[in-house]
Design a protein around this motif. Structure first.
Motif, PDB file in Angstrom:
ATOM      1  N   ALA A   1      -6.537  -1.746   5.931  1.00 58.24           N
ATOM      2  CA  ALA A   1      -6.855  -3.157   6.175  1.00 58.24           C
ATOM      3  C   ALA A   1      -5.674  -3.875   6.826  1.00 58.24           C
ATOM      4  CB  ALA A   1      -7.241  -3.840   4.867  1.00 58.24           C
ATOM      5  N   GLY A   2      -4.464  -3.576   6.377  1.00 61.43           N
ATOM      6  CA  GLY A   2      -3.276  -4.187   6.981  1.00 61.43           C
ATOM      7  C   GLY A   2      -3.111  -3.788   8.440  1.00 61.43           C
ATOM      8  N   LEU A   3      -3.333  -2.518   8.739  1.00 62.31           N
ATOM      9  CA  LEU A   3      -3.244  -2.061  10.131  1.00 62.31           C
ATOM     10  C   LEU A   3      -4.329  -2.692  10.996  1.00 62.31           C
ATOM     11  CD1 LEU A   3      -2.408   1.703   9.533  1.00 62.31           C
ATOM     12  CD2 LEU A   3      -0.885  -0.055  10.468  1.00 62.31           C
ATOM     13  N   ALA A   4      -5.532  -2.818  10.444  1.00 62.44           N
ATOM     14  CA  ALA A   4      -6.627  -3.459  11.186  1.00 62.44           C
ATOM     15  C   ALA A   4      -6.307  -4.927  11.462  1.00 62.44           C
ATOM     16  CB  ALA A   4      -7.936  -3.332  10.408  1.00 62.44           C
ATOM     17  N   LEU A   5      -5.763  -5.616  10.472  1.00 62.06           N
ATOM     18  CA  LEU A   5      -5.386  -7.015  10.658  1.00 62.06           C
ATOM     19  C   LEU A   5      -4.307  -7.153  11.726  1.00 62.06           C
ATOM     20  CD1 LEU A   5      -5.623  -9.977   9.818  1.00 62.06           C
ATOM     21  CD2 LEU A   5      -4.027  -9.486   7.951  1.00 62.06           C
ATOM     22  N   ALA A   6      -3.307  -6.293  11.678  1.00 62.13           N
ATOM     23  CA  ALA A   6      -2.240  -6.332  12.685  1.00 62.13           C
ATOM     24  C   ALA A   6      -2.785  -6.027  14.080  1.00 62.13           C
ATOM     25  CB  ALA A   6      -1.136  -5.344  12.315  1.00 62.13           C
ATOM     26  N   ALA A   7      -3.695  -5.070  14.167  1.00 64.30           N
ATOM     27  CA  ALA A   7      -4.274  -4.717  15.470  1.00 64.30           C
ATOM     28  C   ALA A   7      -5.061  -5.886  16.054  1.00 64.30           C
ATOM     29  CB  ALA A   7      -5.166  -3.493  15.336  1.00 64.30           C
ATOM     30  N   ARG A   8      -5.761  -6.618  15.216  1.00 61.28           N
ATOM     31  CA  ARG A   8      -6.504  -7.799  15.698  1.00 61.28           C
ATOM     32  C   ARG A   8      -5.557  -8.843  16.260  1.00 61.28           C
ATOM     33  NH1 ARG A   8     -10.081 -10.452  11.516  1.00 61.28           N
ATOM     34  NH2 ARG A   8     -10.371 -11.830  13.270  1.00 61.28           N
ATOM     35  N   GLN A   9      -4.397  -8.979  15.657  1.00 59.36           N
ATOM     36  CA  GLN A   9      -3.432  -9.961  16.140  1.00 59.36           C
ATOM     37  C   GLN A   9      -2.901  -9.568  17.509  1.00 59.36           C
ATOM     38  OE1 GLN A   9      -3.061 -12.888  14.596  1.00 59.36           O
ATOM     39  NE2 GLN A   9      -4.657 -11.948  13.361  1.00 59.36           N
ATOM     40  N   ARG A  10      -2.689  -8.298  17.717  1.00 57.31           N
ATOM     41  CA  ARG A  10      -2.177  -7.818  18.998  1.00 57.31           C
ATOM     42  C   ARG A  10      -3.156  -8.127  20.115  1.00 57.31           C
ATOM     43  NH1 ARG A  10      -1.333  -1.911  18.818  1.00 57.31           N
ATOM     44  NH2 ARG A  10      -3.542  -1.897  19.240  1.00 57.31           N
ATOM     45  N   GLN A  11      -4.438  -7.998  19.844  1.00 54.67           N
ATOM     46  CA  GLN A  11      -5.447  -8.227  20.862  1.00 54.67           C
ATOM     47  C   GLN A  11      -5.601  -9.705  21.196  1.00 54.67           C
ATOM     48  OE1 GLN A  11      -8.907  -6.495  19.098  1.00 54.67           O
ATOM     49  NE2 GLN A  11      -8.174  -4.405  19.362  1.00 54.67           N
TER      50      GLN A  11
ATOM     51  N   GLY B   1       0.814  -1.212   0.000  1.00 56.61           N
ATOM     52  CA  GLY B   1       0.000   0.000   0.000  1.00 56.61           C
ATOM     53  C   GLY B   1       0.847   1.261   0.000  1.00 56.61           C
ATOM     54  N   LEU B   2       1.915   1.276   0.800  1.00 57.08           N
ATOM     55  CA  LEU B   2       2.789   2.456   0.836  1.00 57.08           C
ATOM     56  C   LEU B   2       3.463   2.698  -0.506  1.00 57.08           C
ATOM     57  CD1 LEU B   2       4.412   2.212   4.377  1.00 57.08           C
ATOM     58  CD2 LEU B   2       2.925   4.022   3.505  1.00 57.08           C
ATOM     59  N   LEU B   3       3.921   1.629  -1.148  1.00 57.42           N
ATOM     60  CA  LEU B   3       4.519   1.790  -2.478  1.00 57.42           C
ATOM     61  C   LEU B   3       3.487   2.278  -3.483  1.00 57.42           C
ATOM     62  CD1 LEU B   3       6.857  -1.312  -2.690  1.00 57.42           C
ATOM     63  CD2 LEU B   3       7.526   1.091  -2.587  1.00 57.42           C
ATOM     64  N   GLY B   4       2.291   1.728  -3.430  1.00 58.81           N
ATOM     65  CA  GLY B   4       1.229   2.157  -4.335  1.00 58.81           C
ATOM     66  C   GLY B   4       0.797   3.587  -4.096  1.00 58.81           C
ATOM     67  N   LEU B   5       0.886   4.030  -2.866  1.00 60.66           N
ATOM     68  CA  LEU B   5       0.501   5.398  -2.516  1.00 60.66           C
ATOM     69  C   LEU B   5       1.552   6.411  -2.974  1.00 60.66           C
ATOM     70  CD1 LEU B   5      -1.601   7.133  -0.966  1.00 60.66           C
ATOM     71  CD2 LEU B   5      -0.201   6.784   1.072  1.00 60.66           C
ATOM     72  N   THR B   6       2.809   6.087  -2.770  1.00 58.26           N
ATOM     73  CA  THR B   6       3.872   7.049  -3.049  1.00 58.26           C
ATOM     74  C   THR B   6       4.415   6.971  -4.471  1.00 58.26           C
ATOM     75  OG1 THR B   6       5.557   5.542  -2.175  1.00 58.26           O
ATOM     76  CG2 THR B   6       4.587   7.129  -0.634  1.00 58.26           C
ATOM     77  N   GLN B   7       4.336   5.783  -5.110  1.00 60.68           N
ATOM     78  CA  GLN B   7       4.894   5.608  -6.450  1.00 60.68           C
ATOM     79  C   GLN B   7       3.947   4.776  -7.320  1.00 60.68           C
ATOM     80  OE1 GLN B   7       8.718   3.758  -5.921  1.00 60.68           O
ATOM     81  NE2 GLN B   7       9.429   5.330  -4.527  1.00 60.68           N
TER      82      GLN B   7
ATOM     83  N   GLY C   1      -4.538   7.807  -9.505  1.00 61.19           N
ATOM     84  CA  GLY C   1      -5.434   8.193  -8.409  1.00 61.19           C
ATOM     85  C   GLY C   1      -6.207   7.003  -7.874  1.00 61.19           C
ATOM     86  N   ARG C   2      -6.637   6.147  -8.776  1.00 62.63           N
ATOM     87  CA  ARG C   2      -7.353   4.935  -8.370  1.00 62.63           C
ATOM     88  C   ARG C   2      -6.422   4.024  -7.568  1.00 62.63           C
ATOM     89  NH1 ARG C   2     -10.656   1.285 -12.643  1.00 62.63           N
ATOM     90  NH2 ARG C   2     -12.073   3.050 -12.479  1.00 62.63           N
ATOM     91  N   ARG C   3      -5.156   3.927  -7.993  1.00 64.21           N
ATOM     92  CA  ARG C   3      -4.194   3.093  -7.262  1.00 64.21           C
ATOM     93  C   ARG C   3      -3.927   3.673  -5.882  1.00 64.21           C
ATOM     94  NH1 ARG C   3      -2.440   0.048  -4.327  1.00 64.21           N
ATOM     95  NH2 ARG C   3      -0.532  -1.149  -4.488  1.00 64.21           N
ATOM     96  N   ARG C   4      -3.847   4.997  -5.782  1.00 63.53           N
ATOM     97  CA  ARG C   4      -3.624   5.630  -4.480  1.00 63.53           C
ATOM     98  C   ARG C   4      -4.806   5.378  -3.532  1.00 63.53           C
ATOM     99  NH1 ARG C   4      -1.086  10.112  -7.662  1.00 63.53           N
ATOM    100  NH2 ARG C   4       1.139   9.958  -7.166  1.00 63.53           N
ATOM    101  N   LEU C   5      -6.011   5.456  -4.057  1.00 64.08           N
ATOM    102  CA  LEU C   5      -7.189   5.178  -3.233  1.00 64.08           C
ATOM    103  C   LEU C   5      -7.161   3.731  -2.732  1.00 64.08           C
ATOM    104  CD1 LEU C   5      -9.891   6.094  -2.062  1.00 64.08           C
ATOM    105  CD2 LEU C   5     -10.952   5.419  -4.221  1.00 64.08           C
ATOM    106  N   TYR C   6      -6.849   2.812  -3.636  1.00 61.48           N
ATOM    107  CA  TYR C   6      -6.734   1.405  -3.250  1.00 61.48           C
ATOM    108  C   TYR C   6      -5.621   1.223  -2.212  1.00 61.48           C
ATOM    109  CZ  TYR C   6      -6.026  -3.624  -3.552  1.00 61.48           C
ATOM    110  OH  TYR C   6      -5.890  -4.947  -3.245  1.00 61.48           O
ATOM    111  N   ALA C   7      -4.544   1.972  -2.355  1.00 60.06           N
ATOM    112  CA  ALA C   7      -3.428   1.884  -1.406  1.00 60.06           C
ATOM    113  C   ALA C   7      -3.870   2.282  -0.004  1.00 60.06           C
ATOM    114  CB  ALA C   7      -2.280   2.775  -1.873  1.00 60.06           C
ATOM    115  N   ILE C   8      -4.679   3.311   0.094  1.00 63.69           N
ATOM    116  CA  ILE C   8      -5.167   3.744   1.408  1.00 63.69           C
ATOM    117  C   ILE C   8      -6.011   2.644   2.042  1.00 63.69           C
ATOM    118  CG2 ILE C   8      -6.698   5.395   2.561  1.00 63.69           C
ATOM    119  CD1 ILE C   8      -5.639   7.483   0.473  1.00 63.69           C
ATOM    120  N   VAL C   9      -6.850   2.004   1.237  1.00 68.72           N
ATOM    121  CA  VAL C   9      -7.663   0.891   1.737  1.00 68.72           C
ATOM    122  C   VAL C   9      -6.766  -0.267   2.168  1.00 68.72           C
ATOM    123  CG1 VAL C   9      -9.390  -0.831   1.070  1.00 68.72           C
ATOM    124  CG2 VAL C   9      -9.679   1.559   0.394  1.00 68.72           C
ATOM    125  N   GLN C  10      -5.744  -0.560   1.371  1.00 63.38           N
ATOM    126  CA  GLN C  10      -4.802  -1.633   1.698  1.00 63.38           C
ATOM    127  C   GLN C  10      -4.098  -1.374   3.024  1.00 63.38           C
ATOM    128  OE1 GLN C  10      -2.181  -1.900  -1.769  1.00 63.38           O
ATOM    129  NE2 GLN C  10      -1.961  -4.067  -1.352  1.00 63.38           N
TER     130      GLN C  10
END
Length: 79
Positions: free
Chosen positions: A62-72, A17-23, A50-59
């Motif tokens: 979702a990745g942060l949400a998945l990681a947060a669930r693992q922590r709990q 997602g970060l790569l898709g957002l920045t490049q 722009g579409r790729r950047r929007l998808y990157a934000i969603v990615q």
């Protein structure tokens, strides 16, 4: 899904997602040809950074949400 597999998926989602957002153009071009089937996945983003950047934000979200669930749901053991 085991916690390690979920964590690896979260890391992949956040990093991709970060790569898709920045490049977006460079990242799409990398997967456009000869990418063992990934060509179909990136087709909706070709010529649409722009579409790729929007998808990157969603990615990333979702990745942060998945990681947060693992922590709990896991216990950290110091070795």
């Amino acid at each position: 899904m085991t916690p390690r597999i979920a964590e690896m998926a979260a890391i992949f989602m956040i990093g991709d997602g970060l790569l898709g957002l920045t490049q977006p153009e460079r990242h799409i071009a990398l997967w456009q040809d000869g990418a063992l089937g990934a060509e179909h996945t990136v087709r909706p983003f070709v010529g649409r950074p722009g579409r790729r950047r929007l998808y990157a934000i969603v990615q990333i979200a979702a990745g942060l949400a998945l990681a947060a669930r693992q922590r709990q749901g896991t216990t950290v053991v110091n070795r």
